[in-house]
Scaffold this active site. Sequence first.
Site, short mmCIF file in Angstrom:
data_model
loop_
_atom_site.label_atom_id
_atom_site.label_comp_id
_atom_site.label_asym_id
_atom_site.label_seq_id
_atom_site.Cartn_x
_atom_site.Cartn_y
_atom_site.Cartn_z
N LYS A 1 0.77 -1.11 0.05
CA LYS A 1 -0.02 0.03 -0.04
C LYS A 1 0.99 1.25 -0.12
O LYS A 1 0.70 2.22 -0.68
CB LYS A 1 -0.81 0.09 1.16
CG LYS A 1 -1.97 -1.07 1.27
CD LYS A 1 -2.64 -1.37 2.44
CE LYS A 1 -3.94 -2.38 2.36
NZ LYS A 1 -4.57 -2.86 3.62
N GLN B 1 -4.72 -1.49 10.07
CA GLN B 1 -4.62 -2.73 9.35
C GLN B 1 -5.14 -3.85 10.43
O GLN B 1 -4.93 -4.18 11.51
CB GLN B 1 -3.10 -2.98 8.93
CG GLN B 1 -3.03 -4.35 8.33
CD GLN B 1 -3.48 -4.47 6.88
OE1 GLN B 1 -3.83 -3.14 6.29
NE2 GLN B 1 -3.82 -5.61 5.86
N ASP C 1 -11.02 2.82 3.98
CA ASP C 1 -11.32 1.34 3.89
C ASP C 1 -12.76 1.23 3.53
O ASP C 1 -13.08 0.15 3.14
CB ASP C 1 -11.00 0.52 5.15
CG ASP C 1 -9.70 -0.19 5.19
OD1 ASP C 1 -9.01 -0.58 4.14
OD2 ASP C 1 -8.99 -0.27 6.31
#
Length: 283
Positions: free
Chosen positions: A54, A98, A121
């Site tokens: 990412k 995460q 997200d």
Amino acid sequence: MAAEIIDGKAIAADLRREAREAVEQRLSQGRRRPGLAVVLVGEDGPSQIYVKHKRRDCSEVGFVSEQHDLPANTSEQELLACVDALNSADHIDGVLVQTPLPEHIDPHSVINRIDPAKDVDGFHPENVGRLALGLPGLRSCTPQGIMTMLARTGRELTGLDAVILGRSSIVGRPMSLELLNAGCTITVCHSRTQGLAGKVSQADLVVAAVGREGLVKGDWIKPGAAVIDVGMNRNADGKVVGDVDFQAAAERADWISPVPGGVGPMTRASLLRNTLSAAQAAD
Ligand code: GUN
């Protein structure tokens, strides 16, 4: 093989190019670079690799990216304080914590604490609710990436029978909302579903997101269907494979996404897109 491949790797490269151009345009207008903050708690091996990818994407397109590594024994309060600080940071547009998190931390508390405007997200209940209502908002990355892949096929989605395998919060549930918003008739299958083969064989569009190698047999696929494989499994030879028996399914489908090189790169491209949208909304 009859099917055309939906090349997620190539589409994601296009999206990264578009993101880079958007950053250059922002800079030329005197605006700042979009910023993504990734928080990693503990030392989960796969998570470290995902986060590295990412951040590599961010640097390729010219975003600011920050990584906050917290030890596995970080308390929930300490993690929430980190989220609060990032919510208040003017140079950060996207906050991503995460998962998986250590057992002692409730992931729902953490997701709820992220500013919905920075929830790149698309996991916050406000953004999931917006998707459910068909309102604009930050949309969950994997389903959003799949919608972009389907758009590239040029196939009209309205009126199609879509079967989704898997009901996770990250893929199956938001995928069902995306396809419902696009005018599909939706069937969501899961571990308790009976007659799975019969349901899949009726589908014009199949999205497989269970995480079990060989779950979807080639002869289940309706001739002419589009097949999207979200699975990421290691087979006996150590190769990464999806949930669909690719070779046999490709004999019957019109469109199919491969693993690797299908949905995976599109999920990361959607994260960039969400971070850019969040930056534009913050201007
Ligand atoms: N863990 C595995 N996939 C994801 C993701 O897309 N977002 C977050 N926050 N954690 C993950």
